[in-house]
Enzyme design. Structure first.
Site, short mmCIF file in Angstrom:
data_model
loop_
_atom_site.label_atom_id
_atom_site.label_comp_id
_atom_site.label_asym_id
_atom_site.label_seq_id
_atom_site.Cartn_x
_atom_site.Cartn_y
_atom_site.Cartn_z
N ALA A 99 1.07 -1.25 0.07
CA ALA A 99 -0.02 -0.22 -0.01
C ALA A 99 0.87 1.33 0.03
CB ALA A 99 -0.90 0.01 1.08
N GLY A 142 0.97 -4.87 0.98
CA GLY A 142 -0.31 -5.14 0.20
C GLY A 142 -0.08 -5.75 -1.02
N GLU A 145 -0.66 -9.36 -0.80
CA GLU A 145 -1.90 -9.40 -0.27
C GLU A 145 -2.79 -9.50 -1.57
OE1 GLU A 145 -1.99 -6.30 2.91
OE2 GLU A 145 -2.65 -7.88 4.15
N GLU A 165 4.89 -5.01 7.07
CA GLU A 165 4.26 -4.09 7.88
C GLU A 165 4.65 -3.94 9.35
OE1 GLU A 165 2.51 -6.25 5.99
OE2 GLU A 165 1.17 -5.59 4.69
N1 CO8 Z 1 4.60 3.24 -0.75
C1 CO8 Z 1 5.10 4.45 -1.21
N2 CO8 Z 1 6.09 4.30 -2.00
C2 CO8 Z 1 6.88 3.26 -1.98
C3 CO8 Z 1 6.61 2.26 -1.55
C4 CO8 Z 1 5.35 2.07 -0.88
N3 CO8 Z 1 4.94 0.94 -0.21
N4 CO8 Z 1 7.58 1.08 -1.78
C5 CO8 Z 1 8.38 1.99 -2.50
N5 CO8 Z 1 8.06 3.12 -2.61
C6 CO8 Z 1 8.71 4.31 -3.34
C7 CO8 Z 1 9.99 4.84 -2.61
O1 CO8 Z 1 9.63 5.72 -1.64
C8 CO8 Z 1 10.79 5.60 -3.66
O2 CO8 Z 1 10.25 6.87 -4.01
P1 CO8 Z 1 10.98 7.99 -3.98
O3 CO8 Z 1 12.13 7.39 -5.51
O4 CO8 Z 1 10.23 9.06 -4.70
O5 CO8 Z 1 12.14 8.20 -2.93
C9 CO8 Z 1 10.59 4.27 -4.83
O6 CO8 Z 1 9.40 3.61 -4.46
C10 CO8 Z 1 11.69 3.30 -4.81
O7 CO8 Z 1 11.78 2.83 -3.74
P2 CO8 Z 1 13.20 2.48 -3.02
O8 CO8 Z 1 14.20 3.67 -3.22
O9 CO8 Z 1 12.87 2.34 -1.60
O10 CO8 Z 1 13.90 1.27 -3.94
P3 CO8 Z 1 14.82 0.03 -3.24
O11 CO8 Z 1 14.99 -0.73 -4.46
O12 CO8 Z 1 15.85 0.66 -2.59
O13 CO8 Z 1 13.99 -0.78 -2.32
C11 CO8 Z 1 12.01 -1.84 -1.50
C12 CO8 Z 1 12.57 -1.20 -2.64
C13 CO8 Z 1 12.58 -2.72 -0.67
C14 CO8 Z 1 10.65 -2.53 -1.95
C15 CO8 Z 1 11.49 -0.74 -0.56
O14 CO8 Z 1 10.98 0.31 -1.50
C16 CO8 Z 1 10.50 -0.93 0.46
O15 CO8 Z 1 10.82 -1.43 1.67
N6 CO8 Z 1 9.25 -0.50 0.22
C17 CO8 Z 1 8.29 -0.54 1.34
C18 CO8 Z 1 7.79 -1.87 1.43
C19 CO8 Z 1 6.65 -2.01 2.38
O16 CO8 Z 1 7.00 -1.78 3.43
N7 CO8 Z 1 5.58 -2.33 1.97
C20 CO8 Z 1 4.43 -2.47 3.11
C21 CO8 Z 1 3.57 -1.29 2.98
S1 CO8 Z 1 2.29 -1.26 4.14
C22 CO8 Z 1 1.04 -2.23 3.51
O17 CO8 Z 1 1.20 -2.59 2.22
C23 CO8 Z 1 -0.16 -2.26 4.28
C24 CO8 Z 1 -1.21 -2.90 3.45
C25 CO8 Z 1 -2.48 -2.73 4.02
C26 CO8 Z 1 -3.56 -2.87 3.14
C27 CO8 Z 1 -4.92 -2.72 3.74
C28 CO8 Z 1 -6.30 -2.86 2.52
C29 CO8 Z 1 -7.41 -3.16 3.46
#
Ligand code: CO8
Length: 291
Positions: A99, A142, A145, A165
């Site tokens: 998400a 997400g 999921e 998360e």
């Molecule tokens: N949300 C928003 N932006 C994101 C997300 C995210 N989940 N993941 C990556 N991005 C963005 C980064 O902020 C970055 O943007 P910018 O260039 O503007 O800074 C761009 O994508 C590239 O990301 P990274 O520079 O971090 O790329 P890396 O290759 O270094 O790392 C990763 C990749 C490991 C995937 C890293 O981006 C990461 O850890 N992302 C977050 C993963 C995460 O925590 N996901 C869980 C989110 S919470 C969730 O999903 C709850 C779901 C609940 C759903 C409920 C529905 C009912």
């Protein structure tokens, strides 16, 4: 946004296999306008719906608008009698990294609870047509999921699945604690949810989360082939089979077996059941009409 859609609509022409792309808004083969996804019909007979998440710079983070568009595209295919199965995919680097954290960062409990925050994601699970997730790269939070809301998951060999998360001070909210546990069992699900550790495509296959693993460059084509195979069967009977299998996730064994038996009996009221069995007896290929 509405104005942008109208302007883009006027300047877009759409082909069945490759929609032309405008600056920000894209049209599906049925003419709907999308900003964050690509929507096409695929397969030799154009009978596989194809949805590609397309927020590459954000690793396909699932912002609210993107998920709303996915719901609309699924409805488009659900209502299209040509379509027998749907493939949902992302990019080579990310199916979806979760998400959109930037959208969530300032939310309050009151807003989430009163507004039923993200509840509309469930829409992915309510269609009758099978949805196949073709996962490359990250399927996190997400994103994992969303893949698990689909009916079949194919993974590229570099795919990674995780529920991180906990590292953000929250927990999965779109079925991660439920569908993951049913798929991989309590111990691995608990480990993933409590540590945020990811598993590889190979571990996902070994634990039953995904049905097949392919080289990353083949996974989308293989998912489309699977979709074509499903679409060559009776859409009516496929829907019943999907309903019966899903019953195993929601019902007791006795209730599930009862549902299955009723659906099985119901197939005997269809032309396609007659056609399928007659074709076997007559040693010819069945010609299903979805009736
Ligand atoms: N949300 C928003 N932006 C994101 C997300 C995210 N989940 N993941 C990556 N991005 C963005 C980064 O902020 C970055 O943007 P910018 O260039 O503007 O800074 C761009 O994508 C590239 O990301 P990274 O520079 O971090 O790329 P890396 O290759 O270094 O790392 C990763 C990749 C490991 C995937 C890293 O981006 C990461 O850890 N992302 C977050 C993963 C995460 O925590 N996901 C869980 C989110 S919470 C969730 O999903 C709850 C779901 C609940 C759903 C409920 C529905 C009912």
């Amino acid at each position: 946004m509405a104005l942008l859609c109208r302007v883009a609509a006027a300047s877009l022409r759409v082909s069945r296999s490759r929609p032309l792309v405008a600056a920000a808004v894209r049209a599906s083969s049925a003419g709907a306008q999308y900003q964050h996804i690509l929507v096409e019909k695929k397969g030799e007979r154009g009978n596989v719906g194809f949805i590609q998440l397309n927020r590459k710079k954000a690793l396909n983070a699932l912002c609210d608008e993107l998920m709303r568009e996915v719901g609309l595209a699924l409805d488009e295919f659900e209502n299209d009698p040509e379509i027998g199965a749907i493939v949902l995919t992302g990019s080579e680097k990310a199916f979806a990294a979760g998400a959109d954290i930037k959208e969530m960062v300032d939310k309050t409990f009151q807003e989430c609870y009163a507004g039923n925050f993200l509840t509309h994601w469930n829409h992915v699970t309510t269609g009758k047509k099978p949805v196949i997730a073709a996962v490359n790269g990250y399927a996190l939070g997400g994103g994992c999921e969303l893949a698990m809301m689909c009916d079949i998951i194919y993974a590229g060999d570099k795919a990674q699945f995780g529920q991180p998360e906990i590292l953000l001070g929250t927990i999965p909210g779109a079925g991660g604690t439920q569908r993951l546990t049913k798929a991989v069992g309590k111990s691995l699900a608990m480990e993933m949810v409590l540590t945020g550790d990811r598993i590889s495509a190979q571990e996902a296959k070994a634990s039953g989360l995904v049905s097949k693993v392919f080289p990353a460059s083949d996974v989308v084509d293989e998912a489309i082939k699977c979709g074509e195979k499903i679409a060559s069967n009776s859409k009516l009977i496929v829907a019943m089979a999907k309903e019966a299998v899903n019953g195993a996730f929601e019902l007791t064994l006795a209730e599930g077996n009862r549902l299955e038996k009723r659906l099985f009996h119901s197939t005997f009221s269809t032309n396609d059941r007659k056609e399928g069995m007659n074709a076997f007896v007559e040693k010819r290929k069945a010609n299903f009409t979805d009736q």
